[in-house]
Write an enzyme that holds these catalytic residues in place. Structure first.
Site, PDB file in Angstrom:
ATOM      1  N   LYS A 254       0.880  -1.174   0.000  1.00  0.00           N
ATOM      2  CA  LYS A 254       0.000   0.000   0.000  1.00  0.00           C
ATOM      3  C   LYS A 254       0.915   1.221   0.000  1.00  0.00           C
ATOM      4  O   LYS A 254       1.484   1.591   1.019  1.00  0.00           O
ATOM      5  CB  LYS A 254      -0.911  -0.006   1.227  1.00  0.00           C
ATOM      6  N   GLU A 304      -0.786   4.357  -8.053  1.00  0.00           N
ATOM      7  CA  GLU A 304      -0.449   5.313  -7.011  1.00  0.00           C
ATOM      8  C   GLU A 304       0.833   6.026  -7.430  1.00  0.00           C
ATOM      9  O   GLU A 304       1.824   5.380  -7.768  1.00  0.00           O
ATOM     10  CB  GLU A 304      -0.256   4.548  -5.697  1.00  0.00           C
TER      11      GLU A 304
HETATM   12  P1  AMP Z   1      -6.996   4.939   2.376  1.00  0.00           P
HETATM   13  O1  AMP Z   1      -6.640   6.237   1.679  1.00  0.00           O
HETATM   14  O2  AMP Z   1      -6.287   4.775   3.677  1.00  0.00           O
HETATM   15  O3  AMP Z   1      -8.480   4.703   2.445  1.00  0.00           O
HETATM   16  O4  AMP Z   1      -6.428   3.754   1.456  1.00  0.00           O
HETATM   17  C1  AMP Z   1      -6.837   3.519   0.131  1.00  0.00           C
HETATM   18  C2  AMP Z   1      -5.844   4.131  -0.837  1.00  0.00           C
HETATM   19  O5  AMP Z   1      -4.617   3.429  -0.865  1.00  0.00           O
HETATM   20  C3  AMP Z   1      -6.275   4.071  -2.278  1.00  0.00           C
HETATM   21  O6  AMP Z   1      -7.202   5.051  -2.574  1.00  0.00           O
HETATM   22  C4  AMP Z   1      -4.979   4.270  -3.017  1.00  0.00           C
HETATM   23  O7  AMP Z   1      -4.727   5.655  -3.192  1.00  0.00           O
HETATM   24  C5  AMP Z   1      -3.914   3.774  -2.051  1.00  0.00           C
HETATM   25  N1  AMP Z   1      -3.144   2.608  -2.528  1.00  0.00           N
HETATM   26  C6  AMP Z   1      -1.815   2.469  -2.380  1.00  0.00           C
HETATM   27  N2  AMP Z   1      -1.390   1.301  -2.879  1.00  0.00           N
HETATM   28  C7  AMP Z   1      -2.471   0.664  -3.384  1.00  0.00           C
HETATM   29  C8  AMP Z   1      -2.674  -0.589  -4.026  1.00  0.00           C
HETATM   30  N3  AMP Z   1      -1.672  -1.437  -4.249  1.00  0.00           N
HETATM   31  N4  AMP Z   1      -3.944  -0.899  -4.401  1.00  0.00           N
HETATM   32  C9  AMP Z   1      -4.975  -0.058  -4.168  1.00  0.00           C
HETATM   33  N5  AMP Z   1      -4.838   1.134  -3.561  1.00  0.00           N
HETATM   34  C10 AMP Z   1      -3.604   1.500  -3.167  1.00  0.00           C
END
Ligand code: AMP
Length: 596
Positions: A254, A304
Site C-alpha cells: 500500500k 499510485e
Molecule cells: P486509504 O486512503 O487509507 O483509504 O487507502 C486507500 C488508498 O490506498 C487508495 O485510494 C490508493 O490511493 C492507495 N493505494 C496504495 N497502494 C495501493 C494498491 N496497491 N492498491 C490499491 N490502492 C492503493
C-alpha cells in the site's frame, strides 16, 4: 418545452427550510417530474451549484468584488453600501435580494427568466477568460440580475459566486431521479451503477430522461469520463483478513502517494485524482512515462503516484507529491527535484472491453502485459497469500520499503471492480493497533470554536467528524485544538472561509454547538491517544453502548491536509467502531498475558 427559473428557486427555498432528507428528496422528485428531458442535466447541475460535472473543473466562482459591481449597476445603490449590506448579512445573495426588493416585480413584465437563460449566462461567466473578461463577467451578471426577481437574484448571485450550498448530496439526487423517472428504489442500483461509471449526475439524468431505464442498462465506461474509485474496508488482524477472503488473496504494497486514474487515448493522457479532479497538467512527467511505458491504444488504469528521491530511487513522504498541486509556474523545477514513480494496480478498460466487469486476477494479468516496466513505472508489488504469517512478513517488507501497509485483494470469481463502493473485495491492513491508537484517521472539519488569548482572531479548536456511509452524514468524533502551528491557524482561517455557513449543515450530526459551522469539505489527518466512549460525540452512537458515542481522546493534527480526499473519503464511523473494538481486543489480550 421550457422551464422557468422561478420554479427552481421555489424548490431551493423549500429545501433551505428543512433539514429532513426525505422531505428534500420529495421536493426534488416533484421538480424533476416537471423538468423537460432536454434540460434535466442543467437542472441537476444547477441544484448542486454547478454547471458541469466536477471532473471537468469548470467553476463559476465570479469574484465578490465583481458581483458587487454588477449589483450596484442593477440596483443603483453605491458599492460601499452594498459591501456594508453584505457584511451585515454575511451573504451576498441575501444582500442582493434585499437591495432589489424595491425593484419592479417581474410579474409585471412579460419576460421571465428561464432555466436555460440562467444556465447560458452563468456558463458565459464561467468560461470567459483573458483580456476583457472582467468587464464581460460584470456585463453578464448585470444582465442576469436585471432580469431576475429579488428572490431569483438571491439564488443566481449565490450560484454565480459558486456558493449555492443547498447541501443536496449526490445520493439524494440519485434517489430523487429514481423516484421521478424510474421505478423508485428498485431502479436505484442501476442509477448508481451508471453514476459510478461516469461520475456525471447530469449525464445519467439525461440518459434516463431520454432513453428510460434501458439506456442505463447499456451504460458504458468511456475514456475521458472518470470512474468513481473502488474503496477498501479496514481490518487489523491477518487471520481475520484471510478468513474474509476465503483463505486466499492477493497482497499488495500500500503505497503512500496520490491515487491516479489515467485515461489514455491514442497518446492523449488525462489524469484524475481520487476526488476525480482533472490533474493532467500537474503531472507532465506522467504523460511521458505512460506514453513510453504503456502498450496499446485506449485504456483506463489506476495506480499510485509516489514521490521518489531521484538519486537513490527511494520512496519519499506523500506530502512532497501533494505540493505539486497549484504550483504551476514552479512545476518544471519540482519535477526535476521530486519526480514521481507510478505503481499501477488496476486496469478498468482496454480497447473496447470494460474490465471493471472482470475478476481481479484477469485485470491484473492484462495490466501486466500492457506495461513496459522501468524504474519509474511499475506494477504494484504483489504476492498471493494463504497464511497469516505470509501477510506479516510481507507487511514488514512493505514498511521497510517506505509503504504504509498492505492492500489485500480478493481473487475470487466475484472480484469485479466495484466502482464507487467500499467493500470487502479490498481490505487495507495498516500497522497493528495496540491498546493505544497508532493509526491516524482522516476527519472532516464541520465546525470551529473561536480562539482566545494567543489564538484570538483565529480558531481555537475545530469540531471534527467521521463519515457515516449508511446515512450519508457526518458525525462528530472530537474537538481538536492541538498540533496546529501558527501558519496552520492562519491557513485554516483562509481555507475554511469558503465553507462557512451560519447554521449547522444538514448533513452534520452534532450534539455540540460550534461557534462557526462549515459545509463538510476540508479533511485533516489526526492522531489521538485512544478511542473512548463519549456522551457528547455522535460518531458510532449506540453502537457499543446505548446513549454513548465514540470519541478520539487527545486528538492532534498531524500537519497533513488531506486535500486529495473528499469529505466522503474521510474515515468512516464504521472504521472508528472497528478500531475501538480491535483496541478492546488487544487490551484484553495484553491483560490475559499479564495475568498468566
Ligand atoms: P486509504 O486512503 O487509507 O483509504 O487507502 C486507500 C488508498 O490506498 C487508495 O485510494 C490508493 O490511493 C492507495 N493505494 C496504495 N497502494 C495501493 C494498491 N496497491 N492498491 C490499491 N490502492 C492503493
Amino acid at each position: 418545452m421550457t422551464m422557468l427559473y422561478s420554479r427552481l428557486v421555489e424548490t431551493y427555498q423549500k429545501i433551505e427550510g428543512t433539514t429532513k432528507r426525505l422531505e428534500i428528496t420529495k421536493l426534488l422528485v416533484d421538480l424533476l417530474k416537471e423538468t423537460p428531458a432536454d434540460i434535466i442535466d442543467k437542472v441537476v447541475y444547477l441544484t448542486q451549484g454547478k454547471l458541469y460535472p466536477d471532473y471537468l473543473g469548470i467553476e463559476i466562482g465570479i469574484a465578490e468584488k465583481l458581483a458587487i459591481k454588477a449589483l450596484a449597476i442593477v440596483s443603483a445603490v453605491k458599492e460601499p453600501r452594498i459591501a456594508d449590506e453584505y457584511k451585515r448579512r454575511g451573504d451576498l445573495g441575501d444582500a442582493a435580494e434585499a437591495l432589489l426588493a424595491g425593484k419592479t416585480q417581474v410579474g409585471l413584465r412579460n419576460e421571465r427568466l428561464t432555466v436555460e437563460e440562467v444556465y447560458t449566462i452563468l456558463d458565459r461567466i464561467a468560461k470567459s477568460s483573458g483580456p476583457g473578461s472582467v468587464e464581460s463577467k460584470i456585463r453578464q451578471l448585470t444582465s442576469l440580475i436585471s432580469k431576475a426577481s429579488p428572490i431569483e437574484a438571491k439564488y443566481a448571485t449565490r450560484t454565480a459566486l459558486g456558493r449555492l450550498r443547498l447541501g443536496v448530496a449526490d445520493m439524494t439526487l440519485l434517489d430523487a431521479l429514481a423516484h421521478a423517472l424510474a421505478r423508485g428504489k428498485e431502479s436505484k442500483p442501476l442509477l448508481e451503477q451508471a453514476y459510478n461509471r461516469s461520475s456525471d449526475l447530469g449525464f445519467v439524468a439525461r440518459a434516463l430522461a431520454s432513453g428510460g431505464i434501458d439506456a442505463l442498462r447499456s451504460f458504458k465506461v468511456t475514456v475521458g469520463r472518470p470512474i468513481r474509485p473502488m474503496l477498501a474496508e479496514r481490518l487489523s488482524d491477518p487471520q481475520e483478513i484471510l478468513e474474509k477472503m476465503n483463505g486466499r488473496a492477493a497482497a499488495e504494497y500500500k503505497y503512500d502517494g496520490l491515487r491516479i486514474q489515467a485515461h489514455l487515448s491514442n497518446r492523449k493522457v488525462t489524469l484524475f485524482s481520487r476526488r476525480l479532479e482533472n490533474i493532467t497538467d500537474q503531472f507532465p512527467d506522467l504523460h511521458i512515462l505512460l506514453n513510453q511505458g504503456i502498450v496499446g491504444g485506449e485504456l483506463i488504469l489506476e495506480g499510485e503516484a509516489v514521490p521518489v528521491d531521484p538519486s537513490t530511487g527511494e520512496l519519499l513522504p506523500f506530502q512532497l507529491v501533494s505540493q505539486r498541486r497549484g504550483r504551476k509556474y514552479e512545476l518544471e523545477k519540482t519535477i526535476q527535484e521530486i519526480p514521481v514513480a507510478l505503481f499501477a494496480f488496476d486496469l478498468l478498460y482496454n480497447n473496447g472491453v470494460d474490465y471493471t466487469q472482470l475478476e481481479f486476477p484477469r485485470r491484473r494479468e492484462a495490466l501486466a502485459k500492457l506495461i513496459r516496466r522501468n524504474e519509474r513505472l511499475d506494477l504494484s508489488r504483489q504476492i498471493i497469500v494463504t497464511k497469516p504469517e505470509q501477510l506479516d512478513d510481507f507487511m514488514q517488507q512493505a514498511v521497510a520499503d517506505g509503504c504504509e501497509g498492505l492492500m489485500i485483494k480478493s481473487v475470487r470469481p466475484d472480484s469485479t471492480y466495484k466502482a464507487g463502493a467500499r467493500g470487502w473485495g479490498w481490505i487495507k491492513y495498516k500497522r497493528e493497533y495496540k491498546s493505544e491508537m497508532q493509526d491516524t484517521v482522516d476527519l472532516v472539519v464541520v465546525g470551529a470554536f473561536a480562539g482566545r488569548g494567543r489564538r484570538g482572531g483565529t480558531y481555537g479548536a475545530l469540531l471534527l467528524a467521521a463519515y457515516d456511509e449508511k446515512d450519508d452524514v457526518f458525525r462528530t468524533a472530537c474537538k481538536c485544538g492541538s498540533g496546529f502551528k501558527d501558519e496552520d491557524l492562519a491557513k485554516l482561517l483562509e481555507i475554511l472561509e469558503k465553507y462557512k455557513i451560519n447554521h449547522r449543515h444538514a448533513r452534520v450530526d452534532s450534539k455540540i454547538v460550534a461557534d462557526t459551522w462549515f459545509v463538510p469539505g476540508l479533511v485533516l489527518e489526526v492522531i489521538g491517544a485512544e478511542i473512548t466512549l463519549s456522551p457528547i460525540h455522535t460518531c458510532g452512537l449506540n453502537s457499543i453502548r446505548p446513549g454513548a458515542g465514540l470519541a478520539i481522546r487527545f486528538p492532534r493534527f498531524t500537519g497533513k491536509y488531506r486535500t486529495e480526499k473528499s469529505p466522503e473519503d474521510a474515515t468512516t464511523t464504521k472504521e472508528i467502531i472497528e478500531m475501538y473494538r480491535s483496541q478492546l481486543k488487544k487490551l484484553s489480550e495484553t491483560k490475559s498475558v499479564e495475568a498468566a
